[in-house]
Design an enzyme around this catalytic site. Structure first.
Site, PDB file in Angstrom:
ATOM      1  CB  CYS A   2      29.846  -5.231  44.853  1.00 42.94           C
ATOM      2  SG  CYS A   2      30.957  -4.196  43.931  1.00 42.94           S
ATOM      3  NE  ARG A  27      23.371  -6.506  44.782  1.00 40.74           N
ATOM      4  CZ  ARG A  27      22.620  -5.787  45.598  1.00 40.74           C
ATOM      5  NH1 ARG A  27      21.431  -6.204  45.919  1.00 40.74           N
ATOM      6  NH2 ARG A  27      23.061  -4.652  46.096  1.00 40.74           N
ATOM      7  CD1 TRP A  75      28.636  -3.305  37.723  1.00 41.26           C
ATOM      8  CD2 TRP A  75      29.198  -1.402  38.780  1.00 41.26           C
ATOM      9  NE1 TRP A  75      28.218  -2.255  36.953  1.00 41.26           N
ATOM     10  CE2 TRP A  75      28.550  -1.074  37.565  1.00 41.26           C
ATOM     11  CE3 TRP A  75      29.643  -0.362  39.597  1.00 41.26           C
ATOM     12  CZ2 TRP A  75      28.331   0.235  37.167  1.00 41.26           C
ATOM     13  CZ3 TRP A  75      29.426   0.933  39.202  1.00 41.26           C
ATOM     14  CH2 TRP A  75      28.771   1.232  37.989  1.00 41.26           C
ATOM     15  CG  ASN A  99      29.115  -5.367  48.291  1.00 46.39           C
ATOM     16  OD1 ASN A  99      29.934  -5.996  47.638  1.00 46.39           O
ATOM     17  ND2 ASN A  99      27.870  -5.757  48.450  1.00 46.39           N
ATOM     18  N   GLY A 100      31.039  -1.316  48.281  1.00 47.30           N
ATOM     19  CA  GLY A 100      31.118   0.096  48.659  1.00 47.30           C
ATOM     20  C   GLY A 100      32.377   0.736  48.111  1.00 47.30           C
ATOM     21  CD  GLU A 460      10.645   4.030  33.204  1.00 46.22           C
ATOM     22  OE1 GLU A 460      11.513   4.872  33.523  1.00 46.22           O
ATOM     23  OE2 GLU A 460      10.782   2.815  33.412  1.00 46.22           O
ATOM     24  CE  LYS A 464      12.726   0.855  32.003  1.00 48.40           C
ATOM     25  NZ  LYS A 464      12.919   0.798  33.387  1.00 48.40           N
ATOM     26  CD  GLU A 467      16.944   0.503  31.849  1.00 52.22           C
ATOM     27  OE1 GLU A 467      17.851   0.525  32.681  1.00 52.22           O
ATOM     28  OE2 GLU A 467      15.758   0.700  32.152  1.00 52.22           O
ATOM     29  CG  HIS A 483      12.868  25.660  21.127  1.00 54.01           C
ATOM     30  ND1 HIS A 483      12.755  26.973  20.744  1.00 54.01           N
ATOM     31  CD2 HIS A 483      11.641  25.262  21.507  1.00 54.01           C
ATOM     32  CE1 HIS A 483      11.507  27.371  20.904  1.00 54.01           C
ATOM     33  NE2 HIS A 483      10.797  26.348  21.364  1.00 54.01           N
ATOM     34  CE  LYS A 577      16.165  -4.385  40.189  1.00 52.41           C
ATOM     35  NZ  LYS A 577      15.300  -3.766  39.169  1.00 52.41           N
TER      36      LYS A 577
HETATM   37  C1  F6R Z   1      16.043   1.756  35.112  1.00 54.33           C
HETATM   38  C2  F6R Z   1      16.376   1.508  36.503  1.00 54.33           C
HETATM   39  C3  F6R Z   1      17.126   2.553  37.232  1.00 54.33           C
HETATM   40  C4  F6R Z   1      16.606   2.672  38.676  1.00 54.33           C
HETATM   41  C5  F6R Z   1      17.515   3.628  39.470  1.00 54.33           C
HETATM   42  C6  F6R Z   1      17.017   3.809  40.882  1.00 54.33           C
HETATM   43  O1  F6R Z   1      15.335   0.687  34.575  1.00 54.33           O
HETATM   44  O2  F6R Z   1      16.079   0.469  37.047  1.00 54.33           O
HETATM   45  O3  F6R Z   1      17.076   3.783  36.579  1.00 54.33           O
HETATM   46  O4  F6R Z   1      15.289   3.124  38.648  1.00 54.33           O
HETATM   47  O5  F6R Z   1      18.816   3.116  39.488  1.00 54.33           O
HETATM   48  O6  F6R Z   1      17.048   2.621  41.598  1.00 54.33           O
HETATM   49  P1  F6R Z   1      16.205   2.481  42.927  1.00 54.33           P
HETATM   50  O7  F6R Z   1      14.765   2.555  42.546  1.00 54.33           O
HETATM   51  O8  F6R Z   1      16.570   1.130  43.484  1.00 54.33           O
HETATM   52  O9  F6R Z   1      16.600   3.603  43.818  1.00 54.33           O
END
Ligand code: F6R
Length: 582
Positions: A2, A27, A75, A99-100, A460, A464, A467, A483, A577
């Site tokens: 949000c 976000r 959100w 927000n929250g 990672e 990537k 997602e 396994h 985000k």
């Molecule tokens: C993946 C991604 C998320 C963030 C995670 C932590 O591409 O962006 O997995 O890495 O939500 O976010 P931060 O780094 O802001 O704590």
């Protein structure tokens, strides 16, 4: 997640709020809304889906003449993403955005219903509006104070009262909210990026502080007492939020990696004294979420080789685990935003246990940056694409420099100098990644395998890809596949073999051969040429630096696969985000 922006000033708020919401879009959200207030009335307009839907609605309606407004991207947490549930919410004389998560919303709602309040949404936000309205007699500050006394959970509120068209109120707890200071105009926002087009001056709000804003003044109080807070200046520019000719922020941000890596190298290579010394700790805990956690996995590999005992956890587990703290323990919190709810909780647990904490963060004004014993900023600038790219690479670079400081060697420095240029050359091969993406984009299952640091890279690379492209993808320790998971390998299944770790590379290649003999289609990612048809070759560098050359190539693949599949690359579905709720 949000986002909030609020305006009071001499201009009409509509365009400012709209522009702010667009800057908050990255976000992640599923509905949006605005409220405008003048002497006579309050007008609320909401819509589900993209901000462009709200923009269309705003065009079709006549908007009241006014100088005060609040806006929000939601959100969904409590209740579906519908117009009824979108913010702002109005109960009685109070209109607010939030927000929250209000954890005791159900209990408060029941009580308020008994007192006769009728609710029109399934949100916890409407409960907050009802509560402030209940306590509002003459003073808004008193009403907000009483309401937040009853509320348990996290919140940032932007609040308007029917009785006052010239004042905007706000408060926060565990959810970020700042005050933007302009000339004959003031703002509130949950993310400075929303107001950078108007001002760079801002004030941080402490927990449960209540701010009262008019167009040319502001005051902050807590428990009835005035609070003085410094006016800070942001060094971010609104340029950071523009695409500068790129089609997507994800690509723009990947392309920024060489220069940002170079900036950090120039800053620290002869000034390691400006980085904390990890040698004095017997035990390190590394905590983060998602990609930040995978950066931490790379850090664990490096620090263990330096001879330090390392434990690593995702923050949502760490906060609830029964951790045995030694006194010489350092807890490293890795977070781009510095506002991830679980990482904040993990940090506070460490602080409670009186051990040192180190923040590796991007946002300097963030909660994690402020509350840790030490901080190192990754200086990535604003990262807009939801999927992190440049921030991940810079997190790894900082971990690598910290490891070098524990255990310096000359080869590392030589390779460090060459790194930005090598990275640039790798990223310049967009045609190559596009072609490789052609071979992948129609598949529905992809695996990544590797050992030790190559396993962390696999995690990672896999995250990537899944997602942004929505292809199912998993990462496995190369030796673990047989396994169980190997039963999923069939004719044509794509398996990325990450093969950069000198000590385990032969073993990983054997594991790659095992899946090839069961029909898998291999993509080799390594430093030495090989017979595989599809391969990503990167220059061999010091092992503490190798992931910084490998991961960007996987980011490029993820980008082009998502592109070919027509995905919403910068805003993948269901994602946010900054995950500011648990
Ligand atoms: C993946 C991604 C998320 C963030 C995670 C932590 O591409 O962006 O997995 O890495 O939500 O976010 P931060 O780094 O802001 O704590």
């Amino acid at each position: 997640m949000c986002g909030i922006i609020g305006y009071i000033g001499e201009k009409h708020p509509k365009e400012i709020l709209l522009n702010g919401l667009k800057n908050l879009e990255y976000r992640g959200y599923d509905s949006a809304g605005m409220a405008f207030k003048n002497e006579k009335e309050i007008q609320i307009i909401k819509s589900v889906g993209k901000i462009s839907n709200l923009e269309e609605k705003l065009k079709k309606q006549s908007i009241i003449d006014c100088h005060l407004g609040i806006a929000h991207t939601r959100w969904a947490t409590h209740g579906e993403p519908t117009e009824e549930n979108a913010h702002p919410h109005k109960v009685g004389k109070i209109t607010l955005v939030h927000n929250g998560i209000i954890e005791n919303a159900a209990t408060l709602k029941e009580q308020l219903q008994k007192e006769g309040v009728v609710f029109n949404s399934s949100t916890d936000t409407e409960v907050a509006a009802a509560l402030i309205n209940k306590y509002y007699k003459k003073s808004m500050i008193k009403a907000i104070e009483e309401a937040i006394h009853d509320i348990k959970g996290s919140y940032a509120f932007g609040i308007i009262c029917d009785d006052d068209p010239n004042t905007l109120y706000a408060t926060r707890c565990e959810s970020p909210l700042i005050l933007g200071i302009g000339k004959k105009e003031n703002f509130i926002t949950s993310d400075i990026g929303a107001i950078l087009d108007y001002t760079k001056k801002y004030v941080l709000l402490g927990e449960n502080e209540i701010v009262t804003l008019t167009k040319d003044s502001y005051s902050i109080t807590k428990n009835g007492k005035e609070v003085n807070r410094k006016v800070l200046t942001s060094d971010l520019s609104s340029e950071d939020t523009s695409l500068r000719g790129y089609e997507h922020f994800m690509m723009k941000e990947i392309m920024e990696e060489p220069i940002l890596v170079d900036n950090i190298i120039q800053k620290y290579k002869n000034h390691l004294e400006n980085l904390p010394d990890l040698k004095k700790y017997k035990h390190i805990h590394i905590v983060g979420c998602g990609s930040a956690y995978y950066a931490g996995m790379i850090g664990k590999n490096l620090f263990e080789e330096d001879g330090i005992k390392v434990e690593i956890d995702v923050a949502s587990e760490y906060r609830y685990r029964n951790i045995i703290y030694d006194k010489d323990t350092l807890v490293i919190l890795i977070s781009q935003s510095g506002e991830t709810a679980d990482t904040i909780a993990a940090m506070r647990k460490a602080i409670e246990h009186k051990v040192d904490t180190l923040a590796i963060v991007n946002v300097d004004a963030s909660t994690i940056a402020r509350e840790c014993t030490y901080k190192v900023l990754i200086e990535a600038g604003r990262e807009v694409a939801v999927a992190t790219t440049k921030a991940f690479i810079l997190q790894v670079l900082i971990l690598s420099l910290l490891s070098y400081k524990i255990n310096p060697d000359k080869e590392y420095l030589k390779d460090l100098e060459k790194l930005p240029q090598q990275l640039k050359v790798l990223l310049d091969k967009s045609g190559f990644y596009k072609k490789l993406a052609d071979a992948i984009y129609k598949h529905e299952d992809v695996f990544f395998i590797g050992r030790r640091i190559d396993y962390a890279i696999s995690m990672e690379g896999s995250l990537k890809l899944k997602e942004v492209s929505y292809i199912h993808s998993d990462a496995y320790q190369a030796g673990e596949l047989k396994h169980g998971t190997i039963s999923l390998i069939k004719n044509g299944t794509i398996v990325f073999g990450i093969v950069t770790d000198e000590e385990t590379k032969d073993k990983t290649i054997s594991n790659l051969e095992e899946v090839i003999s069961r029909g898998a289609y291999p993509i080799y990612v390594g430093t030495e040429n090989c017979h595989y048809e599809h391969k990503i070759l990167v220059p061999k560098v010091h092992k503490k630096l190798q992931p910084i050359l490998v991961v960007p190539t996987l980011q490029m693949i993820a980008y082009y696969v998502a592109y070919k599949r027509g995905c919403d690359i910068d805003k993948p579905k269901n994602l946010a985000k900054s995950v500011t709720v648990e």
